[in-house]
Design a protein around this motif. Sequence first.
Motif, PDB file in Angstrom:
ATOM      1  N   GLU A 239       0.971  -1.369   0.066  1.00  0.00           N
ATOM      2  CA  GLU A 239      -0.159  -0.056  -0.104  1.00  0.00           C
ATOM      3  C   GLU A 239       0.627   1.267   0.379  1.00  0.00           C
ATOM      4  OE1 GLU A 239      -2.891  -0.258   3.104  1.00  0.00           O
ATOM      5  OE2 GLU A 239      -4.086  -1.814   2.147  1.00  0.00           O
ATOM      6  N   HIS A 240       2.363   1.217  -0.184  1.00  0.00           N
ATOM      7  CA  HIS A 240       3.186   2.239  -0.286  1.00  0.00           C
ATOM      8  C   HIS A 240       4.174   1.922  -1.447  1.00  0.00           C
ATOM      9  CE1 HIS A 240       1.839   2.217   3.972  1.00  0.00           C
ATOM     10  NE2 HIS A 240       1.613   3.408   3.856  1.00  0.00           N
ATOM     11  N   PRO A 241       4.548   3.096  -1.982  1.00  0.00           N
ATOM     12  CA  PRO A 241       5.516   2.981  -3.149  1.00  0.00           C
ATOM     13  C   PRO A 241       6.896   1.893  -2.689  1.00  0.00           C
ATOM     14  CG  PRO A 241       4.822   5.150  -2.970  1.00  0.00           C
ATOM     15  CD  PRO A 241       4.511   4.318  -1.917  1.00  0.00           C
ATOM     16  N   ASN A 242       7.213   1.060  -3.361  1.00  0.00           N
ATOM     17  CA  ASN A 242       7.979   0.000  -3.030  1.00  0.00           C
ATOM     18  C   ASN A 242       8.785  -0.617  -4.408  1.00  0.00           C
ATOM     19  OD1 ASN A 242       9.380  -2.548  -2.209  1.00  0.00           O
ATOM     20  ND2 ASN A 242       8.755  -2.121  -0.106  1.00  0.00           N
ATOM     21  N   ASN A 243      10.044  -0.342  -4.415  1.00  0.00           N
ATOM     22  CA  ASN A 243      10.641  -0.575  -5.604  1.00  0.00           C
ATOM     23  C   ASN A 243      11.274  -2.109  -5.703  1.00  0.00           C
ATOM     24  OD1 ASN A 243      12.954  -0.725  -4.068  1.00  0.00           O
ATOM     25  ND2 ASN A 243      13.797   1.260  -4.937  1.00  0.00           N
ATOM     26  N   TYR A 244      10.850  -2.953  -4.561  1.00  0.00           N
ATOM     27  CA  TYR A 244      11.272  -4.325  -4.784  1.00  0.00           C
ATOM     28  C   TYR A 244       9.777  -5.088  -4.499  1.00  0.00           C
ATOM     29  CZ  TYR A 244      12.510  -8.957  -3.189  1.00  0.00           C
ATOM     30  OH  TYR A 244      12.663 -10.236  -3.120  1.00  0.00           O
ATOM     31  N   TYR A 245       9.223  -4.832  -3.742  1.00  0.00           N
ATOM     32  CA  TYR A 245       7.987  -5.564  -3.613  1.00  0.00           C
ATOM     33  C   TYR A 245       6.782  -5.688  -4.901  1.00  0.00           C
ATOM     34  CZ  TYR A 245       9.728  -7.538   0.621  1.00  0.00           C
ATOM     35  OH  TYR A 245      10.298  -8.188   1.710  1.00  0.00           O
ATOM     36  N   HIS A 246       6.683  -4.533  -5.507  1.00  0.00           N
ATOM     37  CA  HIS A 246       5.620  -4.384  -6.416  1.00  0.00           C
ATOM     38  C   HIS A 246       6.279  -4.851  -7.634  1.00  0.00           C
ATOM     39  CE1 HIS A 246       3.683  -0.617  -4.808  1.00  0.00           C
ATOM     40  NE2 HIS A 246       3.776  -1.424  -3.760  1.00  0.00           N
ATOM     41  N   ILE A 254      -0.648  -9.925  -9.501  1.00  0.00           N
ATOM     42  CA  ILE A 254      -1.749  -9.366 -10.474  1.00  0.00           C
ATOM     43  C   ILE A 254      -1.865 -10.389 -11.687  1.00  0.00           C
ATOM     44  CG2 ILE A 254      -2.070  -7.480 -11.914  1.00  0.00           C
ATOM     45  CD1 ILE A 254      -1.045  -5.680  -9.640  1.00  0.00           C
ATOM     46  N   SER A 255      -0.651 -10.764 -12.203  1.00  0.00           N
ATOM     47  CA  SER A 255      -0.842 -11.380 -13.593  1.00  0.00           C
ATOM     48  C   SER A 255      -1.601 -12.662 -13.132  1.00  0.00           C
ATOM     49  CB  SER A 255       0.624 -11.895 -13.986  1.00  0.00           C
ATOM     50  OG  SER A 255       0.740 -12.426 -15.226  1.00  0.00           O
ATOM     51  N   ARG A 256      -1.262 -13.530 -12.276  1.00  0.00           N
ATOM     52  CA  ARG A 256      -1.865 -14.717 -11.837  1.00  0.00           C
ATOM     53  C   ARG A 256      -3.593 -14.650 -11.376  1.00  0.00           C
ATOM     54  NH1 ARG A 256      -0.397 -20.037  -9.889  1.00  0.00           N
ATOM     55  NH2 ARG A 256       1.443 -19.467 -11.369  1.00  0.00           N
ATOM     56  N   TYR A 257      -3.789 -13.683 -10.792  1.00  0.00           N
ATOM     57  CA  TYR A 257      -5.053 -13.689  -9.899  1.00  0.00           C
ATOM     58  C   TYR A 257      -5.907 -12.659 -10.211  1.00  0.00           C
ATOM     59  CZ  TYR A 257      -2.037 -16.620  -6.991  1.00  0.00           C
ATOM     60  OH  TYR A 257      -1.167 -17.656  -6.754  1.00  0.00           O
ATOM     61  N   VAL A 259      -8.573 -10.795 -12.973  1.00  0.00           N
ATOM     62  CA  VAL A 259      -9.137 -10.810 -14.304  1.00  0.00           C
ATOM     63  C   VAL A 259      -9.278  -9.608 -14.953  1.00  0.00           C
ATOM     64  CG1 VAL A 259     -11.147 -11.632 -15.333  1.00  0.00           C
ATOM     65  CG2 VAL A 259     -10.459 -13.037 -13.391  1.00  0.00           C
ATOM     66  N   ASN A 260      -8.914  -9.367 -16.217  1.00  0.00           N
ATOM     67  CA  ASN A 260      -8.909  -8.176 -16.957  1.00  0.00           C
ATOM     68  C   ASN A 260      -7.870  -7.251 -16.331  1.00  0.00           C
ATOM     69  OD1 ASN A 260     -10.478  -9.561 -18.821  1.00  0.00           O
ATOM     70  ND2 ASN A 260     -12.444  -8.969 -17.506  1.00  0.00           N
ATOM     71  N   ALA A 261      -6.747  -7.578 -15.807  1.00  0.00           N
ATOM     72  CA  ALA A 261      -5.712  -6.653 -15.297  1.00  0.00           C
ATOM     73  C   ALA A 261      -5.262  -5.600 -16.480  1.00  0.00           C
ATOM     74  CB  ALA A 261      -4.505  -7.400 -14.729  1.00  0.00           C
ATOM     75  N   THR A 262      -5.274  -4.314 -16.086  1.00  0.00           N
ATOM     76  CA  THR A 262      -4.809  -3.334 -17.120  1.00  0.00           C
ATOM     77  C   THR A 262      -3.245  -3.559 -17.426  1.00  0.00           C
ATOM     78  OG1 THR A 262      -4.145  -1.585 -15.299  1.00  0.00           O
ATOM     79  CG2 THR A 262      -6.419  -1.583 -15.978  1.00  0.00           C
ATOM     80  N   LYS A 263      -2.804  -2.881 -18.113  1.00  0.00           N
ATOM     81  CA  LYS A 263      -1.521  -2.987 -18.614  1.00  0.00           C
ATOM     82  C   LYS A 263      -0.661  -2.149 -17.789  1.00  0.00           C
ATOM     83  CE  LYS A 263      -2.160  -3.369 -23.851  1.00  0.00           C
ATOM     84  NZ  LYS A 263      -1.973  -2.590 -25.337  1.00  0.00           N
ATOM     85  N   GLU A 264      -1.069  -1.205 -17.279  1.00  0.00           N
ATOM     86  CA  GLU A 264      -0.181  -0.581 -16.216  1.00  0.00           C
ATOM     87  C   GLU A 264      -0.270  -1.186 -14.954  1.00  0.00           C
ATOM     88  OE1 GLU A 264       1.363   2.801 -14.490  1.00  0.00           O
ATOM     89  OE2 GLU A 264       1.128   2.245 -16.538  1.00  0.00           O
ATOM     90  N   ARG A 267       2.195  -4.124 -15.547  1.00  0.00           N
ATOM     91  CA  ARG A 267       3.572  -3.294 -15.883  1.00  0.00           C
ATOM     92  C   ARG A 267       4.332  -2.748 -14.371  1.00  0.00           C
ATOM     93  NH1 ARG A 267       6.098   1.596 -16.137  1.00  0.00           N
ATOM     94  NH2 ARG A 267       4.332   2.689 -15.576  1.00  0.00           N
ATOM     95  N   THR A 268       3.550  -2.207 -13.602  1.00  0.00           N
ATOM     96  CA  THR A 268       4.159  -1.934 -12.346  1.00  0.00           C
ATOM     97  C   THR A 268       3.913  -2.650 -11.115  1.00  0.00           C
ATOM     98  OG1 THR A 268       2.028  -0.743 -11.748  1.00  0.00           O
ATOM     99  CG2 THR A 268       3.689   0.622 -13.088  1.00  0.00           C
ATOM    100  N   GLY A 269       3.004  -3.626 -11.198  1.00  0.00           N
ATOM    101  CA  GLY A 269       2.616  -4.320 -10.053  1.00  0.00           C
ATOM    102  C   GLY A 269       2.267  -3.698  -8.814  1.00  0.00           C
ATOM    103  N   SER A 270       1.557  -2.563  -8.878  1.00  0.00           N
ATOM    104  CA  SER A 270       1.056  -1.683  -8.023  1.00  0.00           C
ATOM    105  C   SER A 270      -0.401  -1.964  -7.827  1.00  0.00           C
ATOM    106  CB  SER A 270       1.508  -0.064  -8.201  1.00  0.00           C
ATOM    107  OG  SER A 270       2.821   0.094  -8.234  1.00  0.00           O
ATOM    108  N   GLY A 271      -0.934  -1.691  -6.654  1.00  0.00           N
ATOM    109  CA  GLY A 271      -2.120  -1.891  -6.413  1.00  0.00           C
ATOM    110  C   GLY A 271      -2.743  -3.312  -5.968  1.00  0.00           C
TER     111      GLY A 271
END
Length: 390
Positions: A239-246, A254-257, A259-264, A267-271
């Motif tokens: 829930e905070h910016p993180n250049n490793y965990y995201h 996000i890729s695995r779980y 559905v219909n994930a946005t490209k953004e 790309r970032t792994g945030s959210g």
Amino acid sequence: MGFQQPKKDCVSSNNRDRRLRKNTADGVATVKQSDSLHLSENVPTKLQSTDRRQSSIMFAMKDQEKGEEINSIRLHKRRRRFIIKKSPILISMNGSILNLPTLKSEDRNNNKWKSLYQIQRERKRIMRETCSKYKSNNRRIITPYHVSRIFVEDKYRVLYCEVPKAGCSNWKRVLMVLNGLASSTKDIQHNTVHYGNYLKRLDGFDHKGIYHRLNTYTKMLFIREPFEKLVSAFRDKFEHPNNYYHPVFGKAIISRYRVNATKEALRTGSGVKFKEFIQYLLDVHRPVGMDIHWDHVNRLCSPCLIDYDFVGKFESMEEDANFFLHLIGAPQNLTFPKFKDRHSNEERTTTKITQQYFAELSPSQRQRSYDFYYMDYLMFNYSKPFEDLY
């Protein structure tokens, strides 16, 4: 007190042991004849061919001997590294000589110290009984991997097993002050605590050093209610910016779980959402591995292998921590710090906040999450966090 430039430390990796590479240089070296070399024209062709073969054999034999000698040296070094790093340390059950530090004579009439002492005895009793019931360890074999998360303070003879999200940053500060590396816990920044190699780890010693410290130092760990610890880790890392965990965990989750994930998002792994995070945690085929921030305490600190002398709880941190410092004879002006150095404006993760996050899950997901941390709940005597759990 000034510090040198922090060195990076892989604090989020559980597997710190390097894999040994297999030696594949078994083949005999072949020697190619250079096109610029010519045999004497006076030597018959058949003899030239024979000499050429003999010359090749001679060179090959010499190269083979050199290769075998080098391989032998390399193999010896690798075997030595393997023995030092991988071979077990055998320790008898409940083999700690020290056990729980005894109260000083002047403290035995102090009701506060007596009460805290009895609480420690009870926590250790429950932990030992749980281990006896569920773990079969008549002979305890401890490898350097089992002690890789234990930090060493030699002056006051303390071993501390790091449990993330249970006060570990402030405990490291305390150890650094005990060791004379700083005059106050307030002087030590977060990055210095986690990325500066100022504290020694127990797996950095040889077998004799590990064995001696396990049997004579005061071994302690601090734990936290498992669901609360999990939510605290999720809030901190996702829930905070993180250049490793995201990029490492977020993108895979996000890729695995989702559905219909946005490209953004991909790309970032945030959210990452808490429900997606729990799906990852409970998946036996996780798209990315486990992390120390949400791993079991049972795996991080091996309490059924290592006979801890002191078991503190995050929920009673100030009281437990200062009691421990009193037991080891720490300076009277050293107390456990109360400050929150990351996201200091944000409320700490509480029982209420934890329940709000778990309310997003289905009853089945809550049950499976409880099953995932069942041994931690049992071993450290935490109540079921929801009434519908069994």
